[in-house]
Scaffold this motif. Structure first.
Motif, PDB file in Angstrom:
ATOM      1  N   ASN A  18      56.769  -1.670  16.494  1.00 16.02           N
ATOM      2  CA  ASN A  18      56.326  -0.646  15.551  1.00 16.02           C
ATOM      3  C   ASN A  18      56.367   0.748  16.170  1.00 16.02           C
ATOM      4  O   ASN A  18      56.853   1.700  15.550  1.00 16.02           O
ATOM      5  CB  ASN A  18      54.910  -0.933  15.048  1.00 16.02           C
ATOM      6  N   ALA A  21      60.032   1.855  16.802  1.00 15.96           N
ATOM      7  CA  ALA A  21      60.678   2.205  15.534  1.00 15.96           C
ATOM      8  C   ALA A  21      60.214   3.576  15.054  1.00 15.96           C
ATOM      9  O   ALA A  21      61.039   4.399  14.634  1.00 15.96           O
ATOM     10  CB  ALA A  21      60.392   1.139  14.480  1.00 15.96           C
ATOM     11  N   LYS A  28      61.571  -0.748  11.104  1.00 14.81           N
ATOM     12  CA  LYS A  28      61.237  -1.907  11.935  1.00 14.81           C
ATOM     13  C   LYS A  28      62.258  -3.018  11.732  1.00 14.81           C
ATOM     14  O   LYS A  28      62.625  -3.693  12.687  1.00 14.81           O
ATOM     15  CB  LYS A  28      59.839  -2.417  11.614  1.00 14.81           C
TER      16      LYS A  28
END
Length: 68
Positions: A18, A21, A28
């Motif tokens: 997470n 990203a 994600k």
């Protein structure tokens, strides 16, 4: 075959999927596709951003494994 060692670099840098990203600016799901070696290609801009966030070289993430 090109092996993607993104999970190894993420573990070394102690960064989650997470967080990576978010910091790279991709979804994600797209990052997960790359991490699980299901991607057919990667943009140089994406690879550059990943390397910048993880403070690594492209060769730390991508590895050529010859067919046996």
């Amino acid at each position: 075959m090109i092996r993607v060692n993104l999970d190894v670099m993420m573990a070394k840098r102690k960064i989650s999927l997470n967080e990576l990203a978010d910091r790279v600016g991709i979804t994600k799901s797209n990052l997960s596709i790359l991490k699980t070696e299901k991607a057919k290609a990667i943009r140089f801009t994406t690879l550059e951003a990943i390397c910048a966030v993880l403070n690594c070289q492209p060769g730390d993430i991508l590895e050529y494994v010859p067919d046996e």
